[in-house]
Design a protein around this motif. Structure first.
Motif, PDB file in Angstrom:
ATOM      1  N   THR A  71       0.810  -1.214   0.000  1.00 58.68           N
ATOM      2  CA  THR A  71       0.000   0.000   0.000  1.00 58.68           C
ATOM      3  C   THR A  71       0.842   1.261   0.000  1.00 58.68           C
ATOM      4  OG1 THR A  71      -0.059  -0.021   2.409  1.00 58.68           O
ATOM      5  CG2 THR A  71      -1.858  -1.138   1.259  1.00 58.68           C
ATOM      6  N   VAL A  72       2.154   1.109  -0.010  1.00 56.65           N
ATOM      7  CA  VAL A  72       3.028   2.267   0.117  1.00 56.65           C
ATOM      8  C   VAL A  72       2.896   3.200  -1.082  1.00 56.65           C
ATOM      9  CG1 VAL A  72       5.438   2.993   0.304  1.00 56.65           C
ATOM     10  CG2 VAL A  72       4.643   1.026   1.580  1.00 56.65           C
ATOM     11  N   GLN A  73       2.816   2.660  -2.296  1.00 54.07           N
ATOM     12  CA  GLN A  73       2.759   3.509  -3.487  1.00 54.07           C
ATOM     13  C   GLN A  73       1.481   4.349  -3.522  1.00 54.07           C
ATOM     14  OE1 GLN A  73       2.994   1.439  -7.197  1.00 54.07           O
ATOM     15  NE2 GLN A  73       3.081   3.310  -8.404  1.00 54.07           N
ATOM     16  N   SER A  74       0.335   3.736  -3.249  1.00 56.86           N
ATOM     17  CA  SER A  74      -0.919   4.491  -3.298  1.00 56.86           C
ATOM     18  C   SER A  74      -0.994   5.526  -2.176  1.00 56.86           C
ATOM     19  CB  SER A  74      -2.120   3.548  -3.236  1.00 56.86           C
ATOM     20  OG  SER A  74      -2.102   2.813  -2.035  1.00 56.86           O
ATOM     21  N   ILE A  75      -0.499   5.195  -0.986  1.00 50.49           N
ATOM     22  CA  ILE A  75      -0.494   6.165   0.111  1.00 50.49           C
ATOM     23  C   ILE A  75       0.484   7.294  -0.182  1.00 50.49           C
ATOM     24  CG2 ILE A  75       0.081   6.492   2.550  1.00 50.49           C
ATOM     25  CD1 ILE A  75      -1.083   3.742   3.076  1.00 50.49           C
ATOM     26  N   GLY A  76       1.638   6.974  -0.773  1.00 46.54           N
ATOM     27  CA  GLY A  76       2.606   8.005  -1.140  1.00 46.54           C
ATOM     28  C   GLY A  76       2.057   8.974  -2.165  1.00 46.54           C
ATOM     29  N   ILE A  77       1.334   8.468  -3.140  1.00 46.16           N
ATOM     30  CA  ILE A  77       0.726   9.356  -4.145  1.00 46.16           C
ATOM     31  C   ILE A  77      -0.314  10.253  -3.498  1.00 46.16           C
ATOM     32  CG2 ILE A  77      -0.773   9.350  -6.182  1.00 46.16           C
ATOM     33  CD1 ILE A  77       0.796   6.866  -7.125  1.00 46.16           C
ATOM     34  N   LYS A  78      -1.132   9.700  -2.611  1.00 50.98           N
ATOM     35  CA  LYS A  78      -2.133  10.518  -1.902  1.00 50.98           C
ATOM     36  C   LYS A  78      -1.476  11.591  -1.039  1.00 50.98           C
ATOM     37  CE  LYS A  78      -6.316   9.019  -2.751  1.00 50.98           C
ATOM     38  NZ  LYS A  78      -7.304   9.886  -3.352  1.00 50.98           N
ATOM     39  N   LEU A  79      -0.373  11.224  -0.348  1.00 50.80           N
ATOM     40  CA  LEU A  79       0.310  12.198   0.508  1.00 50.80           C
ATOM     41  C   LEU A  79       0.918  13.338  -0.296  1.00 50.80           C
ATOM     42  CD1 LEU A  79       2.177  10.142   3.255  1.00 50.80           C
ATOM     43  CD2 LEU A  79       0.356  11.797   3.575  1.00 50.80           C
ATOM     44  N   MET A  80       1.404  13.047  -1.487  1.00 47.90           N
ATOM     45  CA  MET A  80       2.063  14.085  -2.280  1.00 47.90           C
ATOM     46  C   MET A  80       1.120  14.838  -3.209  1.00 47.90           C
ATOM     47  SD  MET A  80       5.086  14.389  -1.416  1.00 47.90           S
ATOM     48  CE  MET A  80       5.221  13.764   0.224  1.00 47.90           C
ATOM     49  N   THR A  81      -0.138  14.436  -3.273  1.00 48.77           N
ATOM     50  CA  THR A  81      -1.094  15.160  -4.120  1.00 48.77           C
ATOM     51  C   THR A  81      -2.228  15.759  -3.291  1.00 48.77           C
ATOM     52  OG1 THR A  81      -2.260  13.079  -4.589  1.00 48.77           O
ATOM     53  CG2 THR A  81      -0.600  13.808  -6.185  1.00 48.77           C
ATOM     54  N   ASP A  82      -3.083  14.931  -2.751  1.00 44.56           N
ATOM     55  CA  ASP A  82      -4.277  15.423  -2.046  1.00 44.56           C
ATOM     56  C   ASP A  82      -3.960  15.956  -0.651  1.00 44.56           C
ATOM     57  OD1 ASP A  82      -5.682  14.637  -4.255  1.00 44.56           O
ATOM     58  OD2 ASP A  82      -6.346  12.739  -3.382  1.00 44.56           O
ATOM     59  N   PHE A  83      -3.007  15.358   0.042  1.00 39.83           N
ATOM     60  CA  PHE A  83      -2.752  15.710   1.434  1.00 39.83           C
ATOM     61  C   PHE A  83      -1.375  16.324   1.638  1.00 39.83           C
ATOM     62  CE2 PHE A  83      -5.756  12.144   1.488  1.00 39.83           C
ATOM     63  CZ  PHE A  83      -6.812  12.747   2.157  1.00 39.83           C
ATOM     64  N   VAL A  84      -0.901  17.105   0.671  1.00 33.89           N
ATOM     65  CA  VAL A  84       0.449  17.660   0.775  1.00 33.89           C
ATOM     66  C   VAL A  84       0.519  18.749   1.854  1.00 33.89           C
ATOM     67  CG1 VAL A  84       0.224  19.406  -1.043  1.00 33.89           C
ATOM     68  CG2 VAL A  84       2.447  18.382  -0.568  1.00 33.89           C
ATOM     69  N   LEU A  85      -0.512  19.551   2.018  1.00 33.06           N
ATOM     70  CA  LEU A  85      -0.485  20.621   3.028  1.00 33.06           C
ATOM     71  C   LEU A  85      -0.448  20.058   4.454  1.00 33.06           C
ATOM     72  CD1 LEU A  85      -0.479  23.662   3.545  1.00 33.06           C
ATOM     73  CD2 LEU A  85      -2.961  23.567   3.591  1.00 33.06           C
ATOM     74  N   PRO A  86      -1.329  19.126   4.839  1.00 35.30           N
ATOM     75  CA  PRO A  86      -1.198  18.549   6.193  1.00 35.30           C
ATOM     76  C   PRO A  86       0.123  17.817   6.402  1.00 35.30           C
ATOM     77  CG  PRO A  86      -3.342  18.008   5.267  1.00 35.30           C
ATOM     78  CD  PRO A  86      -2.550  18.643   4.186  1.00 35.30           C
ATOM     79  N   PHE A  87       0.646  17.191   5.349  1.00 35.44           N
ATOM     80  CA  PHE A  87       1.931  16.491   5.439  1.00 35.44           C
ATOM     81  C   PHE A  87       3.056  17.482   5.737  1.00 35.44           C
ATOM     82  CE2 PHE A  87       5.702  14.620   3.368  1.00 35.44           C
ATOM     83  CZ  PHE A  87       5.789  13.470   4.111  1.00 35.44           C
ATOM     84  N   GLU A  88       3.056  18.615   5.060  1.00 32.16           N
ATOM     85  CA  GLU A  88       4.089  19.630   5.287  1.00 32.16           C
ATOM     86  C   GLU A  88       3.938  20.287   6.657  1.00 32.16           C
ATOM     87  OE1 GLU A  88       6.784  20.337   3.559  1.00 32.16           O
ATOM     88  OE2 GLU A  88       6.243  18.723   2.185  1.00 32.16           O
ATOM     89  N   ILE A  89       2.713  20.517   7.107  1.00 34.35           N
ATOM     90  CA  ILE A  89       2.487  21.108   8.435  1.00 34.35           C
ATOM     91  C   ILE A  89       2.983  20.145   9.519  1.00 34.35           C
ATOM     92  CG2 ILE A  89       0.688  21.787  10.081  1.00 34.35           C
ATOM     93  CD1 ILE A  89      -0.855  22.952   7.693  1.00 34.35           C
ATOM     94  N   ALA A  90       2.713  18.856   9.354  1.00 34.65           N
ATOM     95  CA  ALA A  90       3.194  17.871  10.324  1.00 34.65           C
ATOM     96  C   ALA A  90       4.719  17.820  10.339  1.00 34.65           C
ATOM     97  CB  ALA A  90       2.620  16.495  10.006  1.00 34.65           C
TER      98      ALA A  90
END
Length: 170
Positions: free
Chosen positions: A130-149
Motif C-alpha cells: 500500500t506504500v505507493q498508493s499512500i505516497g501518491i495521496k500524501l504528495m497530491t491530495d494531502f500535501v499541506l497537512p503532510f508539510e504542516i506535520a
C-alpha cells in the motif's frame, strides 16, 4: 505464532517500562515495545504503518526521549530515577482498561462484517503493498497537512535540542 510472540514481547516490555524507576531502562523498554508493535503491523500487512512506526516513533521520538534523558542527567555516575511511586494506581487503571477492551472485543460482532466474510486467505497472501498508493495521496491530495506535520516535528526537534543544551549550562 509469531503474532503471539510480538504481542507478549510488547506487553512485557510495556509493563517493565511502567514499573521500572530507572528512566534509561524505561526508554530502552519503550524501544522494544515500539519495535514489537511494528512487527505486529507487518504481520497484519500494514506495511506503510509499520515503516511509519519505525521512522517516526523509533527513529525520531524515541531518540529524542533517550537524548533528553541522557543529556539532562545532573548527577554523574548515577542512574536517573523517576520520582513517581504510585504504581498501584497505574496497575488499577491498566487492569480496568484491559477489562474494558476485553469486554468490547467479546461483544463485537466480527462475524457480521461483510469485508471480513469475503476475505480469503489466498487474497491476504497475495496482497500488494500500500506504500505507493499512500505516497501518491500524501504528495497530491494531502500535501499541506503532510508539510504542516513535518514543520511541527522540526520545531519539536529544535526545541528538544535547545532544552538539552540549556540544561548543560546549569
Amino acid at each position: 505464532m509469531l503474532f503471539y510472540i510480538f504481542a507478549a514481547l510488547a506487553i512485557l516490555s510495556g509493563g517493565y517500562m511502567v514499573l521500572t524507576r530507572n528512566l534509561l531502562y524505561a526508554g530502552f523498554s519503550l524501544l522494544v515495545t515500539l519495535l514489537s508493535i511494528a512487527g505486529i503491523y507487518v504481520l497484519l500487512f500494514a506495511d506503510f504503518i509499520a515503516v511509519t512506526q519505525l521512522m517516526v516513533y523509533v527513529g525520531g521520538v524515541l531518540v529524542l526521549i533517550l537524548f533528553g534523558i541522557m543529556l539532562s542527567s545532573r548527577v554523574h555516575n548515577q542512574s536517573v530515577l523517576s520520582e513517581s511511586v504510585n504504581k498501584g494506581w497505574g496497575v488499577l487503571i491498566s487492569l480496568l482498561t484491559l477489562c474494558g477492551l476485553g469486554y468490547t472485543i467479546l461483544k463485537a460482532n466480527f462475524a457480521g462484517l461483510s469485508w471480513l466474510q469475503n476475505a480469503d486467505t489466498e487474497i491476504l497472501g497475495a496482497q500488494k503493498s500500500t506504500v505507493q498508493s499512500i505516497g501518491i495521496k500524501l504528495m497530491t491530495d494531502f500535501v499541506l497537512p503532510f508539510e504542516i506535520a513535518s514543520l511541527l516535528l522540526l520545531i519539536a526537534l529544535m526545541g528538544a535540542a535547545y532544552i538539552a543544551t540549556d540544561n548543560q549550562k546549569v
